[in-house]
Design an enzyme around this catalytic site. Sequence first.
Site: not given
Ligand code: F6R
Length: 264
Positions: A67, A138, A143
């Site tokens: 993303d 997500h 989402e």
């Molecule tokens: C990032 C992504 C998100 C994160 C998720 C967890 O490329 O796709 O789905 O993996 O928001 O984020 P962290 O690791 O910062 O808790």
Amino acid sequence: MKVVILEDANEVARYGADIFERQLAHKADSVFGLATGSTPVALYRELIERHQRESLSFAGVTTFNLDEYLGLPPEHPQSYRYFMQQHLFDHIDIRPESTFVPSGDADHPIEACDEYEARIRNAGGIDVQLLGIGRNGHIGFNEPTSCLTSRTRIKTLTRETIDDNARFFGPDEEQPHLSITMGIGTIMESRLVVLLATGASKAQAVKAMVEGPVSAWCPASILQMHPSTVLIVDEAAAGGLSNPEFFKHIERENQALLTRLGMV
Ligand code: F6R
């Protein structure tokens, strides 16, 4: 779904890095799907160390990130392209032209989504897709309520996700509310999915993913339907699971079997 429960975040990173290293030994020109966020940083550090220490090579690899924020150019310090350069690409021998991140500043973002899908297809599909998980379940920026068969597209971020990611932005910096994300259907086509989750804040999402109904309310729960998903969690993120001992028992049995078969 294989669930691996380990002591802490460092062990999670090492276990994840082992999967990537094994995949490279088996196929040097693998296609990797990559994630940003806090969770994969330790795994990327581990891969960089193995590259420097053991010459683990990424020269044949192609990558597709999950993303990107819509509206941020690649040189913006909060863009996911910038993140990937900082945390991985600038430190390994990957060819820059083989690294793809959705284009946050595309003139025609809707067409850019279709082109991203075509690029993944033309590369032969994703061999190993790395994922984190949001507190709301997500994956990528898919989402809750996302279509479970969705493809790469523009998605509106929830207030919760915007708040969770606000830590990366300065007080005067404008934080995008829209993203381009690989779809859930795109992710489901990966041959192997490796999802990392660490810390108690992920415990409820992990429980919903593993034990809950398959539902768009927890997009990660669709991975119950994926034939080859490995969920790697630390004790804190496993804290909500009803029967963590069972997963530990399975892992011990698997290791014993592999040893008996001479496969480790
Ligand atoms: C990032 C992504 C998100 C994160 C998720 C967890 O490329 O796709 O789905 O993996 O928001 O984020 P962290 O690791 O910062 O808790």
